[in-house]
Design an enzyme around this catalytic site. Structure first.
Site: not given
Ligand code: SF4
Lengths: 385, 334
Positions: A91, A93, A292
């Site tokens: 992912d 972004d 994390d």
């Protein structure tokens, strides 16, 4: 109140075909509907037209499916669902990039694409995935998703996925081991033999991170040497002007050659600088979910359904062919709506280039093409009159 | 496979074949004077595991010797299984695996490749291994073995022989451990090794007891809610995030526990791995890394989402560090 968007989305879903994920009936689907706050989860479909029916009749604002596939995808808990495997999802972004707050939407899209290129280089060169095991999608928002469906990765657990993430982000890289001491010759002092040691950097053609670091260092050295503002460049890494000048002076042709041959016999401070800038250059900034807890390591996350529309932009979650990434422009190729003029009320000034046309809008009542109207209303900076 | 090699690697399929071919019953192995030496060595294996953490390298002078060594392996497993301590199961599995590693490093590439293959680790002739096989078997919890530090290219990693042997160690440890859980030892094993079994049992229990005295129920009840929750998760084998483990270990360490004690707390977890836990603990407490990490305060714990807000109590609201909570409770009691 979101009637305008809902109608627009419906007209899209009525005509368009969406992309159905592999193992369709084993996936969990989830939706957020207009006006609804809660995500509707644990939905599954036996047949593809059942999903189409939901998209067309209920018209979700956001549509997702699970990266995992299950024995019972519609069961309410993970235990009952019975996990069978999951695609590997990355992912990217723009939110996550340093300095993102100060960027315009277009700048963000540009920066995040660079990260995508780095990610793909890792996945293809280091991990050996091929285009046929992967899919790259513009997220409809501020980033890209990359799905890996190679059969060897489907059953990896979360710990193992985390190792892959750490590889791509450079977390846990053993910097001490990058420069290795090697005995290059032995000198004789009377009776005694004294080894002459030299710190060597990795060779550019070494596999894995070592080769990448090496190539990045050579490139940085070149850049610093050749660019007219090498000193400023060094200073931007926190090196004092004095030192920066010294470094540049020291980079003679001969030194450069030695560096390319793997001898970075500079002061420790300079070595650290080159190493750090190389690591920053090579590593990919991936989005993380919980602290994390990189989302890629999650074996059961939800991802946007390719072909569906992003409720906050009206842009399509669009597949991008790997060899067309350079040319891909989300604000052109992920735009699905037409040119019909729509009257909107804009709440703040806005500049954007969409479908090849530049808009420079002042607040107040304006007439814009439907695609821009959807985009602005979705982002909540305009309303339809 | 010749019998001397089988004696070095009694867990291999070919070695088990020797046992089968001998055609002796468990009864005979346990009672027949002929197998006294196998029984002694079996006990020796277990003692070595407990005392030294690695099974010895037993010299085999002749074929009978070698055969006895092969038989000592199933004997040792029966003893461990009959004691029924999870700590011992883990420790014994690791000790056997370490011995195997140490022996393997002296073999040639081809042999190591063959053994690896038997454990489902498929490496090519050039000792290259596909990264998913690597991830499943490598001790990636140790920095040196993290994938990011490996020469990965096109999905494959070139390993050195010792590295491949190390992967075998990990896989063997897990295999032995799992087998021990399922193993139903014959009931009379306790009679045959009565003295030793009792001795070891007592020893294990004493260690348990000591632990209970040191941080018995009384002091766990003085732990703040966040730490109680993390400890319960660790003991039941729920996967806790990295930061959670870090918070817990550094807290326990500051509360005065040493590595061994913390280790025993974790040994309850179903996926307990002594070597990994020890490494992690010593990393955090500074034994390996040289830096002793400070136990994180409430604000960090909260940002990590590890503070169980619904369980916060009055003391929680007063303190900003779990250790302060702990000390406060101690003082309160006096
Ligand atoms: S307030 Fe502090 S001590 Fe109490 S549970 Fe939360 S993190 Fe732990």
């Amino acid at each position: 109140m979101n009637d305008f968007l809902r109608k627009a989305f419906q007209s899209y879903y009525l005509e368009s075909r969406i992309c159905f994920p592999e193992r369709f009936s084993r996936r969990e689907f989830a939706f957020i509907f207009w006006g609804g706050k809660q995500m509707v989860r644990h939905v599954s479909f036996k047949r593809r037209d059942e999903l189409l029916a939901v998209l067309r009749r209920r018209v979700p604002m956001h549509a997702y499916y699970s990266s995992a596939y299950y024995e019972k995808p519609d069961a309410p808990t993970m235990m009952e669902k019975k996990w069978m495997g999951a695609d590997l999802i990355f992912d990217l972004d723009a939110d996550h990039l340093p300095g993102a707050e100060k960027m315009s939407y277009e700048e963000m899209l540009f920066e995040v694409k660079k990260e995508l290129q780095k990610l793909l280089s890792f996945l293809m060169d280091d991990f050996g995935f091929e285009e046929k095991n992967m899919g790259v999608y513009f997220s409809g928002g501020r980033g890209y998703h990359c799905h890996v469906r190679h059969k060897e990765v489907l059953h990896l657990g979360s710990q193992e996925r985390r190792e892959i993430v750490d590889y791509i982000t450079g977390r846990g890289l053993d910097a001490k081991d990058i420069f290795r001491e090697r005995v290059v010759e032995t000198k004789r002092y009377g009776e005694r033999l004294v080894p002459v040691k030299r710190l060597e950097m990795p060779q550019p053609d070494e596999p894995g991170w070592r080769g990448r670091i090496s190539r990045a260092i050579i490139e940085t050295v070149r850049e610093v040497k050749e660019s007219s503002n090498g000193i400023e460049k060094l200073m931007s890494y926190g090196i004092s002007r004095n030192r920066a000048e010294k470094i540049i002076e020291g980079l003679s042709e001969e030194r450069m050659k030695r560096i390319e041959e793997g001898m970075l016999d500079q002061s420790p401070e300079i070595r650290r600088f080159f190493l750090k800038s190389a690591v920053d250059e090579v590593a990919v900034s991936l989005s993380t979910g919980k602290p994390d807890e990189p989302v890629t390591a999650d074996v059961k996350r939800l991802i946007r359904l390719p072909g569906s529309l992003h409720g906050k932009t009206g842009l399509r979650v669009q597949e991008v062919k790997i060899d067309e990434i350079n040319e891909f422009d989300p604000l052109e190729h992920a735009v699905v709506f037409g040119e019909d003029a729509v009257k909107i009320n804009l709440t703040k000034p806005f500049k954007i280039k969409m479908k090849g046309e530049s808009f420079n809008l002042d607040p107040g009542e304006v007439e814009v093409p439907e695609y821009l109207a959807v985009f602005l209303v979705g982002r909540k900076i305009a309303e339809v009159k | 496979m010749n019998i001397y090699i089988a004696a070095k690697y009694p867990f291999l399929r070919d070695a088990k074949e020797f046992v089968r071919r001998e055609g002796v019953s468990t009864e005979e192995i346990l009672h027949d004077p002929l197998y006294q030496r196998a029984r002694d060595m079996g006990m020796q294996r277990v003692n070595d595991a407990i005392e030294r953490g690695i099974v010895g390298n037993y010299v085999t002078a002749d074929e009978t010797d070698a055969l006895m060594t092969i038989f000592s392996y199933p004997v040792a497993r029966m003893i461990v299984a009959s004691i029924g301590s999870d700590f011992l199961r883990g420790r014994y599995a690791l000790a056997e695996a370490k011995r195997a590693y140490s022996s393997l490093t002296g073999e040639d590439d081809e042999f190591v490749l063959g053994v690896a293959k038997e454990f489902g680790i498929n490496a090519t002739d050039g000792l290259k291994i596909y990264f998913t096989d690597y991830l499943k078997n490598a001790p990636t919890w140790s920095d040196k073995w993290k994938l990011v530090n490996m020469p990965l290219k096109g999905g494959w990693i070139g390993l050195k022989k010792v590295e491949l042997a190390r992967l075998v160690q990990e896989s063997l440890r897990e295999k032995i451990y799992n087998e021990l859980i399922d193993l139903r030892p014959p009931p009379n094993i306790k009679k045959v090794f009565a003295e030793d079994v009792n001795r070891i049992k007592n020893m294990m229990q004493r260690k348990e007891m000591e632990r209970k005295v040191e941080i018995g129920k009384a002091s766990i009840s003085k732990f703040p809610p966040c730490m109680r929750q993390l400890l319960a998760a660790a003991q039941s084998g729920v996967n806790i995030p990295h930061v959670g483990r870090f918070a817990l270990v550094s807290f326990l360490h500051s509360a005065g526990m040493d590595t061994e004690e913390i280790l025993r707390l974790f040994s309850k977890s179903p996926d307990y791995n002594e070597e990994r836990s020890r490494y992690q603990i010593e990393h955090i407490t500074g034994k390996i890394s040289g830096t002793e990490y400070k136990a994180p305060g409430c604000s960090s714990i909260k940002t990590w989402g590890l503070c169980p807000v619904e369980k916060m109590d009055d003391i929680c609201r007063k303190v900003s560090h779990p250790l302060t909570y702990y000390r406060y409770k101690w003082r309160g009691k006096k």
